[in-house]
Motif scaffolding. Sequence first.
Motif, PDB file in Angstrom:
ATOM      1  N   LEU A  69       0.817  -1.211   0.000  1.00  0.00           N
ATOM      2  CA  LEU A  69       0.000   0.000   0.000  1.00  0.00           C
ATOM      3  C   LEU A  69       0.858   1.272   0.000  1.00  0.00           C
ATOM      4  O   LEU A  69       0.442   2.298  -0.534  1.00  0.00           O
ATOM      5  CB  LEU A  69      -0.941  -0.018   1.216  1.00  0.00           C
ATOM      6  N   ASP A  70       2.061   1.221   0.605  1.00  0.00           N
ATOM      7  CA  ASP A  70       2.990   2.362   0.549  1.00  0.00           C
ATOM      8  C   ASP A  70       3.300   2.689  -0.907  1.00  0.00           C
ATOM      9  O   ASP A  70       3.269   3.838  -1.339  1.00  0.00           O
ATOM     10  CB  ASP A  70       4.338   2.017   1.215  1.00  0.00           C
ATOM     11  N   VAL A  71       3.640   1.636  -1.657  1.00  0.00           N
ATOM     12  CA  VAL A  71       4.070   1.815  -3.039  1.00  0.00           C
ATOM     13  C   VAL A  71       2.883   2.270  -3.896  1.00  0.00           C
ATOM     14  O   VAL A  71       3.004   3.172  -4.727  1.00  0.00           O
ATOM     15  CB  VAL A  71       4.670   0.480  -3.562  1.00  0.00           C
ATOM     16  N   SER A  92       9.080  12.349  -1.722  1.00  0.00           N
ATOM     17  CA  SER A  92       8.222  11.385  -1.038  1.00  0.00           C
ATOM     18  C   SER A  92       9.064  10.507  -0.130  1.00  0.00           C
ATOM     19  O   SER A  92      10.220  10.197  -0.457  1.00  0.00           O
ATOM     20  CB  SER A  92       7.517  10.508  -2.068  1.00  0.00           C
ATOM     21  N   GLU A  93       8.466  10.070   0.961  1.00  0.00           N
ATOM     22  CA  GLU A  93       9.152   9.118   1.831  1.00  0.00           C
ATOM     23  C   GLU A  93       9.593   7.889   1.049  1.00  0.00           C
ATOM     24  O   GLU A  93      10.618   7.281   1.358  1.00  0.00           O
ATOM     25  CB  GLU A  93       8.222   8.684   2.973  1.00  0.00           C
ATOM     26  N   GLU A  94       8.836   7.521   0.040  1.00  0.00           N
ATOM     27  CA  GLU A  94       9.093   6.270  -0.679  1.00  0.00           C
ATOM     28  C   GLU A  94      10.056   6.430  -1.850  1.00  0.00           C
ATOM     29  O   GLU A  94      10.308   5.469  -2.577  1.00  0.00           O
ATOM     30  CB  GLU A  94       7.771   5.669  -1.165  1.00  0.00           C
ATOM     31  N   GLU A  95      10.577   7.629  -2.059  1.00  0.00           N
ATOM     32  CA  GLU A  95      11.479   7.869  -3.193  1.00  0.00           C
ATOM     33  C   GLU A  95      12.799   8.421  -2.654  1.00  0.00           C
ATOM     34  O   GLU A  95      12.803   9.456  -1.975  1.00  0.00           O
ATOM     35  CB  GLU A  95      10.887   8.925  -4.147  1.00  0.00           C
ATOM     36  N   ILE A 115       5.614  14.621   0.566  1.00  0.00           N
ATOM     37  CA  ILE A 115       4.509  13.752   0.981  1.00  0.00           C
ATOM     38  C   ILE A 115       4.977  12.465   1.657  1.00  0.00           C
ATOM     39  O   ILE A 115       6.002  11.897   1.289  1.00  0.00           O
ATOM     40  CB  ILE A 115       3.614  13.437  -0.246  1.00  0.00           C
ATOM     41  N   ASP A 116       4.242  12.082   2.678  1.00  0.00           N
ATOM     42  CA  ASP A 116       4.332  10.733   3.238  1.00  0.00           C
ATOM     43  C   ASP A 116       3.049  10.042   2.785  1.00  0.00           C
ATOM     44  O   ASP A 116       1.978  10.292   3.338  1.00  0.00           O
ATOM     45  CB  ASP A 116       4.420  10.805   4.772  1.00  0.00           C
ATOM     46  N   PRO A 117       3.128   9.208   1.725  1.00  0.00           N
ATOM     47  CA  PRO A 117       1.891   8.685   1.123  1.00  0.00           C
ATOM     48  C   PRO A 117       1.058   7.839   2.079  1.00  0.00           C
ATOM     49  O   PRO A 117      -0.166   7.932   2.090  1.00  0.00           O
ATOM     50  CB  PRO A 117       2.385   7.851  -0.055  1.00  0.00           C
ATOM     51  N   ILE A 118       1.731   6.989   2.862  1.00  0.00           N
ATOM     52  CA  ILE A 118       1.022   6.239   3.912  1.00  0.00           C
ATOM     53  C   ILE A 118       1.816   6.375   5.203  1.00  0.00           C
ATOM     54  O   ILE A 118       2.965   5.945   5.282  1.00  0.00           O
ATOM     55  CB  ILE A 118       0.886   4.730   3.579  1.00  0.00           C
ATOM     56  N   ASP A 119       1.205   6.976   6.185  1.00  0.00           N
ATOM     57  CA  ASP A 119       1.810   7.072   7.511  1.00  0.00           C
ATOM     58  C   ASP A 119       1.126   6.041   8.410  1.00  0.00           C
ATOM     59  O   ASP A 119      -0.103   5.985   8.467  1.00  0.00           O
ATOM     60  CB  ASP A 119       1.590   8.485   8.072  1.00  0.00           C
ATOM     61  N   GLY A 120       1.962   5.247   9.074  1.00  0.00           N
ATOM     62  CA  GLY A 120       1.414   4.208   9.948  1.00  0.00           C
ATOM     63  C   GLY A 120       1.297   2.874   9.239  1.00  0.00           C
ATOM     64  O   GLY A 120       0.408   2.079   9.543  1.00  0.00           O
ATOM     65  N   SER A 121       2.239   2.624   8.308  1.00  0.00           N
ATOM     66  CA  SER A 121       2.170   1.399   7.483  1.00  0.00           C
ATOM     67  C   SER A 121       1.986   0.127   8.308  1.00  0.00           C
ATOM     68  O   SER A 121       1.311  -0.807   7.878  1.00  0.00           O
ATOM     69  CB  SER A 121       3.454   1.207   6.688  1.00  0.00           C
ATOM     70  N   SER A 122       2.600   0.113   9.505  1.00  0.00           N
ATOM     71  CA  SER A 122       2.541  -1.130  10.293  1.00  0.00           C
ATOM     72  C   SER A 122       1.123  -1.423  10.762  1.00  0.00           C
ATOM     73  O   SER A 122       0.827  -2.525  11.204  1.00  0.00           O
ATOM     74  CB  SER A 122       3.488  -1.035  11.494  1.00  0.00           C
TER      75      SER A 122
HETATM   76 MN    MN Z   1       4.991   6.379   5.269  1.00  0.00          MN
END
Ligand code: MN
Length: 337
Positions: A69-71, A92-95, A115-122
Amino acid sequence: MQNLITLGEFIIKNQQDFPYAKGQLTRMFNAITLASKVMNSQINKAGLVDELMGKVGTENVQGEEQKKLDVYANKIFINALKARNEVCGIASEEEEETIIFENEASVNGKYIVLIDPIDGSSNIEVNVSIGTVFAIYRRISPVGKPAILEDFLQTGRQQVAAGYVIFGSSTMLVFTTGNGVNGFTYDPSIGVFYLSHPNIKIPEDGNIYSINEGNSAYFSDDIKTYIDYCKEIDADTNRPFTGRYIGSMIADLHRNILKGGIYLYPDSKKSPQGKLRLLYECNPMAFLIEQAGGIATDGHQSILDLKPTDIHQRTPFYAGSTEMVKVLQDVLTNQST
Ligand code: MN
Ligand code: AHG
Ligand code: MN
């Protein structure tokens, strides 16, 4: 709900103080709300669809394992923003690297988004609230050319808008353009965000403290002293405080903004710089919290005054109700509580 005002109407009518072109702001928010709606629909079926659940098997630049979901969220937000040509660059956090658009339409874009696309991934696979957080800046480099690193490394004070989406028991978008904070709740049956929380103000004082206390052994003596203070019995200050920690920063801060409280993610022996990222986690939340009347600090100064040197840098982060953060600041500067 008494006054049915949609997000789109609100942006057009209530952003008179936004000093730049309102059409550009509207289009950026259109991108963010569209991506949020896509995410809302995907998150709600994450448990059913294998493509959305679990790990990708890769790590992001901070060595953290990426969830599917992060990706996915990263792609959706980037594509939605890119399509509207207002944004010339995204971090982005993911890049690992900044994404700098070089096509003719985008080099004329005036804005940078972090952007942090998904925060709280866990929390994805256990059905607990997650979110998205974003910060928007005006570029400082000349329009018509690709963005440069300095566009991304502005202090939080330079933000022109910031916000978060919380995917909780309902989905909400909360944002500021520097003129107060407003919250909009999503009605998925008709695909509309309504103004549900106008002019949000964080209570000046509160009795919730939020920290991952499992890390106590790594904390400084000052942080340990403050945690002990939270747990002492004292009727005058409504102690002991209530401990609440979800492990999704957005959800923890959202609750504390509405109810009053303090959130702490300190530097420690485990995380010498702190864990949270300055540019796309702390800065946007600090802008919102200051706009709501609270404080967000690294223990020494406002988060918004920190001068970034790296797009993925971390910082200690303490934020929430003014009176509560002031007590913490006294402890950190070794004054008695
Ligand atoms: Mn995140
Ligand atoms: P992310 O999911 O974007 O990597 O962020 C996780 C952050 C933040 O959301 C949360 O508050 C914090 O990590 C929790 O960290 P601990 O598990 O160390 O408490
Ligand atoms: Mn995060």
